[in-house]
Motif scaffolding. Structure first.
Motif, PDB file in Angstrom:
ATOM      1  N   ALA A 251       0.823  -1.211   0.000  1.00 23.61           N
ATOM      2  CA  ALA A 251       0.000   0.000   0.000  1.00 23.61           C
ATOM      3  C   ALA A 251       0.855   1.259   0.000  1.00 23.61           C
ATOM      4  CB  ALA A 251      -0.930  -0.006   1.213  1.00 23.61           C
ATOM      5  N   PHE A 252       2.000   1.208   0.688  1.00 14.80           N
ATOM      6  CA  PHE A 252       2.911   2.355   0.704  1.00 14.80           C
ATOM      7  C   PHE A 252       3.309   2.722  -0.722  1.00 14.80           C
ATOM      8  CE2 PHE A 252       6.869   4.612   0.945  1.00 14.80           C
ATOM      9  CZ  PHE A 252       6.857   5.305   2.141  1.00 14.80           C
ATOM     10  N   VAL A 253       3.761   1.737  -1.463  1.00 14.54           N
ATOM     11  CA  VAL A 253       4.224   1.977  -2.831  1.00 14.54           C
ATOM     12  C   VAL A 253       3.052   2.287  -3.756  1.00 14.54           C
ATOM     13  CG1 VAL A 253       5.398   0.944  -4.813  1.00 14.54           C
ATOM     14  CG2 VAL A 253       6.261   0.555  -2.492  1.00 14.54           C
ATOM     15  N   SER A 254       1.947   1.543  -3.612  1.00 18.90           N
ATOM     16  CA  SER A 254       0.785   1.774  -4.477  1.00 18.90           C
ATOM     17  C   SER A 254       0.217   3.174  -4.265  1.00 18.90           C
ATOM     18  CB  SER A 254      -0.295   0.723  -4.189  1.00 18.90           C
ATOM     19  OG  SER A 254       0.174  -0.571  -4.486  1.00 18.90           O
ATOM     20  N   GLY A 255       0.188   3.621  -2.997  1.00 21.59           N
ATOM     21  CA  GLY A 255      -0.311   4.955  -2.711  1.00 21.59           C
ATOM     22  C   GLY A 255       0.548   6.036  -3.335  1.00 21.59           C
ATOM     23  N   VAL A 256       1.859   5.831  -3.275  1.00 22.99           N
ATOM     24  CA  VAL A 256       2.780   6.787  -3.887  1.00 22.99           C
ATOM     25  C   VAL A 256       2.581   6.850  -5.392  1.00 22.99           C
ATOM     26  CG1 VAL A 256       5.212   7.222  -4.415  1.00 22.99           C
ATOM     27  CG2 VAL A 256       4.531   6.633  -2.086  1.00 22.99           C
ATOM     28  N   MET A 257       2.565   5.687  -6.033  1.00 23.74           N
ATOM     29  CA  MET A 257       2.452   5.660  -7.488  1.00 23.74           C
ATOM     30  C   MET A 257       1.080   6.126  -7.952  1.00 23.74           C
ATOM     31  SD  MET A 257       5.461   4.887  -8.193  1.00 23.74           S
ATOM     32  CE  MET A 257       5.252   4.910  -9.981  1.00 23.74           C
ATOM     33  N   ALA A 258       0.053   5.860  -7.146  1.00 22.32           N
ATOM     34  CA  ALA A 258      -1.298   6.280  -7.517  1.00 22.32           C
ATOM     35  C   ALA A 258      -1.411   7.798  -7.584  1.00 22.32           C
ATOM     36  CB  ALA A 258      -2.311   5.723  -6.521  1.00 22.32           C
ATOM     37  N   LEU A 259      -0.826   8.490  -6.601  1.00 14.45           N
ATOM     38  CA  LEU A 259      -0.929   9.951  -6.582  1.00 14.45           C
ATOM     39  C   LEU A 259       0.146  10.624  -7.425  1.00 14.45           C
ATOM     40  CD1 LEU A 259      -2.480  12.353  -5.332  1.00 14.45           C
ATOM     41  CD2 LEU A 259      -0.679  12.459  -3.608  1.00 14.45           C
ATOM     42  N   TRP A 260       1.388  10.149  -7.308  1.00 11.86           N
ATOM     43  CA  TRP A 260       2.500  10.852  -7.935  1.00 11.86           C
ATOM     44  C   TRP A 260       2.904  10.285  -9.294  1.00 11.86           C
ATOM     45  CZ3 TRP A 260       3.256  15.424  -6.241  1.00 11.86           C
ATOM     46  CH2 TRP A 260       3.087  15.744  -4.893  1.00 11.86           C
ATOM     47  N   GLY A 261       2.415   9.092  -9.658  1.00  7.25           N
ATOM     48  CA  GLY A 261       2.814   8.482 -10.928  1.00  7.25           C
ATOM     49  C   GLY A 261       2.566   9.361 -12.142  1.00  7.25           C
ATOM     50  N   PRO A 262       1.308   9.784 -12.390  1.00 12.46           N
ATOM     51  CA  PRO A 262       1.047  10.643 -13.557  1.00 12.46           C
ATOM     52  C   PRO A 262       1.825  11.955 -13.512  1.00 12.46           C
ATOM     53  CG  PRO A 262      -1.001   9.721 -12.696  1.00 12.46           C
ATOM     54  CD  PRO A 262       0.073   9.406 -11.692  1.00 12.46           C
ATOM     55  N   THR A 263       1.948  12.552 -12.334  1.00  5.29           N
ATOM     56  CA  THR A 263       2.684  13.813 -12.200  1.00  5.29           C
ATOM     57  C   THR A 263       4.168  13.610 -12.506  1.00  5.29           C
ATOM     58  OG1 THR A 263       1.146  14.635 -10.536  1.00  5.29           O
ATOM     59  CG2 THR A 263       3.316  15.652 -10.585  1.00  5.29           C
ATOM     60  N   TYR A 264       4.721  12.492 -12.061  1.00  6.50           N
ATOM     61  CA  TYR A 264       6.128  12.206 -12.327  1.00  6.50           C
ATOM     62  C   TYR A 264       6.370  12.047 -13.832  1.00  6.50           C
ATOM     63  CZ  TYR A 264      10.704   9.951 -12.031  1.00  6.50           C
ATOM     64  OH  TYR A 264      12.023   9.636 -12.187  1.00  6.50           O
ATOM     65  N   LEU A 265       5.472  11.350 -14.507  1.00 11.33           N
ATOM     66  CA  LEU A 265       5.603  11.188 -15.953  1.00 11.33           C
ATOM     67  C   LEU A 265       5.490  12.531 -16.665  1.00 11.33           C
ATOM     68  CD1 LEU A 265       3.474   7.945 -16.530  1.00 11.33           C
ATOM     69  CD2 LEU A 265       5.970   8.155 -16.471  1.00 11.33           C
ATOM     70  N   LEU A 266       4.601  13.369 -16.197  1.00 13.24           N
ATOM     71  CA  LEU A 266       4.453  14.708 -16.780  1.00 13.24           C
ATOM     72  C   LEU A 266       5.746  15.504 -16.633  1.00 13.24           C
ATOM     73  CD1 LEU A 266       2.817  17.140 -17.875  1.00 13.24           C
ATOM     74  CD2 LEU A 266       2.198  17.625 -15.505  1.00 13.24           C
ATOM     75  N   ARG A 267       6.324  15.484 -15.441  1.00 12.48           N
ATOM     76  CA  ARG A 267       7.556  16.242 -15.213  1.00 12.48           C
ATOM     77  C   ARG A 267       8.711  15.662 -16.026  1.00 12.48           C
ATOM     78  NH1 ARG A 267       7.313  17.543  -8.640  1.00 12.48           N
ATOM     79  NH2 ARG A 267       5.264  18.576  -8.709  1.00 12.48           N
ATOM     80  N   ALA A 268       8.749  14.344 -16.176  1.00 10.59           N
ATOM     81  CA  ALA A 268       9.795  13.716 -16.989  1.00 10.59           C
ATOM     82  C   ALA A 268       9.673  14.147 -18.444  1.00 10.59           C
ATOM     83  CB  ALA A 268       9.698  12.197 -16.883  1.00 10.59           C
ATOM     84  N   ASN A 269       8.433  14.210 -18.947  1.00 13.92           N
ATOM     85  CA  ASN A 269       8.200  14.581 -20.339  1.00 13.92           C
ATOM     86  C   ASN A 269       8.454  16.053 -20.595  1.00 13.92           C
ATOM     87  OD1 ASN A 269       7.643  12.483 -22.075  1.00 13.92           O
ATOM     88  ND2 ASN A 269       5.462  12.404 -21.599  1.00 13.92           N
ATOM     89  N   ASN A 270       8.344  16.865 -19.546  1.00 10.49           N
ATOM     90  CA  ASN A 270       8.417  18.306 -19.733  1.00 10.49           C
ATOM     91  C   ASN A 270       9.693  18.925 -19.170  1.00 10.49           C
ATOM     92  OD1 ASN A 270       5.731  19.418 -20.907  1.00 10.49           O
ATOM     93  ND2 ASN A 270       5.114  17.848 -19.462  1.00 10.49           N
ATOM     94  N   VAL A 271      10.714  18.113 -18.967  1.00  7.30           N
ATOM     95  CA  VAL A 271      11.976  18.640 -18.472  1.00  7.30           C
ATOM     96  C   VAL A 271      12.532  19.697 -19.429  1.00  7.30           C
ATOM     97  CG1 VAL A 271      14.414  18.060 -18.094  1.00  7.30           C
ATOM     98  CG2 VAL A 271      12.627  16.668 -17.077  1.00  7.30           C
TER      99      VAL A 271
END
Length: 468
Positions: A251-271
């Motif tokens: 749940a620790f990891v799933s919770g992190v990826m659930a909230l921050w996953g899309p945002t992390y991909l966005l930031r990676a794409n928009n560096v």
């Protein structure tokens, strides 16, 4: 080993008369509960799919953004033990209906907050968690009282498909509604409408079977033990406790990826891109992320159920060992998707799929473990305690922790897209290590599984003679 003598009188009491529940109605019940569970996980992930836009709307940093998930989960876990206790004693169908009404009303109310209403949205999410606590603690016990053995495993597999599919649909719903309406609020207005239909289906078409009915059709349990007695029994059930803490790591990891996953991909794409392109990238990445979560989750749950059925006949300890193996296999792919996100987005999406696939193997299996190592009068309570443990040490704190780490790493340095990306990347690197801890706990669970399972089987057969 837990002493279950104090429950022995319950297993032999004659319950109230029950009408026969046909196989067709039992399957319909699973279908209805699946729809509601889809709404459950969709509501949890809608905001995550458009998190950057919501942050921009309220002008909040990563630390405060982490509260969206944390507050919902905190209210959820605080109320779960209460609903677990009530679910073992009162009409489960009505408790679920009340909970659904609360969470749908709160979701709809949250869709009308203004730019100055950040804390009002947080309050609405708290009430969403209250409502979802009733459903998540009680629904699996309804399924447990309609099916046994392999049929129960498959029924739970269907029910738990909502975890990845509902989460993925939530990302897609939020992003799609933002794209169509140019307003993130509309993402919160769809599921409450479906929720009204779900309440009607639950009230008029779903049965409320006697507890333990599937295992002994002539008997039902009417608990006369106290909350303290139930808690004492569960705390001394090693298979239950160890697997619950293992679920907390997941749940620790799933919770992190659930909230921050899309945002992390966005930031990676928009560096290296301009701000004007970020809205389109946000929508695209969230939709792709949602599709990956849906598809990998479906495969994972089906594969997990098939492998469990096959190996359990050869090795009684197979279930926790499958969960442990899945987590160990997911760790390197989780690491790779974090460190390579800004270098190769296609490879990153592949690593997301594989890591989610291996992590998802445990969802149905864990539910099944709980049901066959815990006696029927305590199953709702067990669901509640497992939810509390998994959220207290898992996704109630993890999104906020990652947000705080990311914010701290940005402080005192010039603000830039690259800095925002790197700070979040460093924060996310804790996840592979947490997953390995979860695998170790599942290995420990395997050492106690047979003994606890035998205790439960003896109790159900009316021979609760196990002592410490």
């Amino acid at each position: 080993m837990a002493d279950v003598d104090e429950y022995s009188h319950l297993g032999s009491e004659q319950g109230r008369d029950q009408s026969h529940i046909s196989p067709a109605r039992a399957k319909l019940t699973v279908g209805i509960l699946l729809v509601i569970n889809l709404l459950n996980y969709m509501d949890r992930s809608v905001i995550a799919g458009i998190l950057e836009k919501v942050q921009e709307y309220f002008d909040v940093n990563d630390s405060l953004a982490g509260l969206f998930q944390t507050v919902l989960i905190c209210s959820f876990m605080i109320l779960a033990p209460l609903f677990g206790y009530l679910g073992d004693r009162y009409n489960r169908k009505m408790l679920m209906a009340i909970g659904i009404a609360i969470w749908c009303s709160a979701t709809l109310a949250g869709s009308f907050v203004t730019q100055s209403g950040f804390w009002w949205l947080i309050l609405c999410l708290a009430f969403v968690g209250v409502g979802q606590a009733s459903f998540s603690t009680i629904a699996p016990t309804i399924i447990a009282d309609l099916f046994v053995d392999v049929q129960r495993t498959w029924a739970l597999s269907i029910f738990n498909i909502a975890i990845p599919v509902g989460s993925g649909l939530g990302y897609i719903l939020g992003s799609t509604m933002l794209k169509l309406t140019k307003d993130w609020h509309w993402g919160l207005r769809v599921t409450p409408c479906i929720g009204v239909l779900a309440i009607l289906l639950l009230v008029f078409l779903t049965p409320n079977p006697p507890r333990g009915a599937a295992e002994n059709h002539s008997e039902s349990w009417n608990p006369r033990t106290s909350w303290v007695q139930d808690l004492k029994y569960l705390m001394t059930n090693w298979s239950f406790m160890l697997s619950s803490f293992a679920v907390a790591a997941v749940a620790f990891v799933s919770g992190v990826m659930a909230l921050w996953g899309p945002t992390y991909l966005l930031r990676a794409n928009n560096v290296d891109t301009t701000h004007s392109s970020q809205s389109q990238a946000n929508t695209k990445d969230s939709i792709i992320f949602g599709v990956i979560v849906c598809s990998s989750g479906i495969f994972a749950i089906v594969i997990g159920a098939v492998v469990s059925k096959t190996l359990r006949a050869k090795n009684p300890q197979a279930d926790p060992l499958i969960c442990a193996a899945g987590l160990l296999l997911s760790a390197p792919f989780l690491y790779l998707l974090i460190v390579l996100a800004d270098q190769n987005i296609v490879a990153t999406f592949i690593f997301i799929f594989v890591s989610e696939l291996f992590i998802g193997l445990n969802w149905t299996i864990v539910s099944d473990i709980l049901l066959y190592v815990v006696i029927p009068p305590c199953r709702s309570m067990a669901e509640a305690i497992q939810i509390t443990i998994s959220h207290v040490f898992g996704d109630a704190c993890s999104p906020y922790i990652i947000g705080v780490i990311s914010t701290v790493l940005q402080e005192g340095r010039p603000s830039s897209t690259y800095r925002e990306f790197m700070s979040l990347q460093y924060a996310l690197l804790i996840c592979p290590f947490i997953i390995v801890i979860g695998a170790a706990l599942f290995f420990c669970t395997a050492n106690h599984l047979e003994e606890d399972q035998e205790n439960t089987a003896k109790y159900i057969q009316g021979s609760s003679t196990v002592t410490k």
